[in-house]
Design an enzyme around this catalytic site. Sequence first.
Site, PDB file in Angstrom:
ATOM      1  N   GLU A   1       0.655  -6.456   2.578  1.00 24.50           N
ATOM      2  CA  GLU A   1       1.842  -5.680   2.977  1.00 24.50           C
ATOM      3  C   GLU A   1       1.450  -4.542   3.902  1.00 24.50           C
ATOM      4  OE1 GLU A   1       3.990  -4.569  -0.566  1.00 24.50           O
ATOM      5  OE2 GLU A   1       4.457  -6.636  -1.042  1.00 24.50           O
TER       6      GLU A   1
ATOM      7  N   ARG B   1       5.632  -9.471  -7.220  1.00 23.63           N
ATOM      8  CA  ARG B   1       4.401  -9.184  -6.500  1.00 23.63           C
ATOM      9  C   ARG B   1       4.046 -10.364  -5.598  1.00 23.63           C
ATOM     10  NH1 ARG B   1       5.054  -4.723  -7.208  1.00 23.63           N
ATOM     11  NH2 ARG B   1       3.766  -3.125  -8.169  1.00 23.63           N
TER      12      ARG B   1
ATOM     13  N   HIS C   1       9.407  -4.696   0.600  1.00 22.80           N
ATOM     14  CA  HIS C   1       9.108  -4.142  -0.731  1.00 22.80           C
ATOM     15  C   HIS C   1      10.132  -3.040  -1.086  1.00 22.80           C
ATOM     16  CE1 HIS C   1       5.635  -3.732  -3.809  1.00 22.80           C
ATOM     17  NE2 HIS C   1       6.751  -3.287  -4.347  1.00 22.80           N
TER      18      HIS C   1
END
Length: 531
Positions: A264, A235, A283
């Site tokens: 993000e 994370r 991601h």
Amino acid sequence: MAETFRVLLSDTLAPQGLEVLKRYPQIQFDIKTGLKPAELAEIIGPYHALLIRSSTKVTREVVERAASLKVIGRAGVGIDNVDLEPTTRRGIVVMNSPTGNSVTTGEHAISMMMALARHIPAANASVKAGKWERSKFTGAEICNKTLGVVGLGNIGRIVSERALGLKMKVIGYDPIITAEAAARIGVELVSLDSLIERSDFITVHTPLTDDTRGIVGAAAFAKMKKGVRIINCARGGIVDEAALADAIKSGKVAGAALDVFVEEPPPADHPLLKLDAVIATPHLGAATDEAQVQVAIDIAQQVADFLIEGTIRNAVNIQALSPKEMEILGPHLRLAEKLGRLAAQSISESPIEIILDFGGEATNVKHDSVTNAALMGLMSGFLDEALNVVNAPMLARERGIRVSERRTREASDYVNTLKLTIRTASGAHEFMGAVLGHGVLRITGIDGYRVEAIPEGYFLVLHNRDVPGVVGAVGTILGQAGINIGGLELGRDRVGGTALSVFEVDEAVPPAVLDKLKTHPAITAASLLKL
Ligand code: NAD
Ligand code: MLT
């Protein structure tokens, strides 16, 4: 007519997950992706279930408008996009699919480490640009290098096993795994400081919590070997982004591979994206066909089973017990969980063994569930994994924690008592509590000191010498910081000996105020706990 259930899919799920839902005539589903929280709040009202991945943000606003919602299913591990407090308060079950993407994410971390060590992305771009720059992209071998794995849960363990296969030396840090359990997978368990100092590569695999935010930050970079490489496929924020950029610019860190960012997508002018030594993916940790199919099938089946049969699996916020069982066991389960949480915040070493002593009428309650509730409290601060009374013992076992129960004959002022003893490598800690009438709970002892505290909210716990003036000094320091004291409990071993003072405070005591308290000559330790 059979009850029908409306399910909203607000993120894209693999079609195999939809096939699972289609098997149930009672389930009707809609797919509406790309919704902002306000838009989701607008339409959530009639839905009984919400299926999400990581893009949907289930905010308080959404939960407040979710009048029919019974369950949220997260296709994936992290539930940091769901506000659990209002969700749990509303009795909405939040489930995740904890293992469906673990291998894929572990493989991504390994790929990122290799790509980083050998400059693959930049070398690829250079060749495609018509260049042939062989010496520019000289890399580092990983064989015999030390990999530090922060967080030895599902993914951390998979990464460790793969890295050992690549002939790396693997050291790990995780507050709730024992050295024996780590050794069984070939990992040497070390302190965080030692991991930081010894590693050539550091990869993080923890959830993002208050404890892990910035765990790899400026202070850690200062202690690292020159030339260390950092990987974050967990994370954004576990590795402090600004500190990482500084450490790369100073030459301390040779490179970083990042799959996740605090924001993000990261803004175009993000300082880390400007650095050649940083490689990044959007991601993609869980982004393989295999993992997406697996998490979609897992979560669709779990949600269908819950809606139709009431079966709870992989719930992160609610225990798998029937309402009738909860009525009898409820207060003991709540007390045991509170004692576990109290222990988790009070001890700084890995637990090796936990013992739960049942006293008075508590000897008649269902021991397993109560012990598991204590385990759940102890481990919930550390795990993303769905913890409930069913899987808590298995997770403890995997981490090498021994668990036992006893009936205690110790005389006590309370009818129903629970004592949680946690053994660590350097000693034992005890946390006692009681269930009073009408399910009222009390913490009644900490490490042999008697207290009687309501286990709700914030506690300032001080270890101090039993001399005059301590309470007044603490009151003054808290008063200057504008912090109200709601209650005070004092326990001491003997007059003039050592004392434990528990202040129930109305809000969190900031670190600077804790530091100020610690400068008082009679105070030996000060910590803030939240129950
Ligand atoms: P897990 O719950 O199995 O393991 C997490 C581990 O972190 C636990 O063993 C826990 O004890 C440990 N931990 C907690 N606090 C710690 C601390 N302060 N210091 C050291 N260790 C600590 O979770 P997992 O399935 O292994 O997933 C790990 C993380 O990876 C999660 O945050 C998840 O959201 C993230 N993830 C990212 C992707 C991606 O696409 N990049 C995919 C899957 C999972
Ligand atoms: C997860 O927590 O499972 C991951 O972040 C993967 C994802 O949902 O894309």
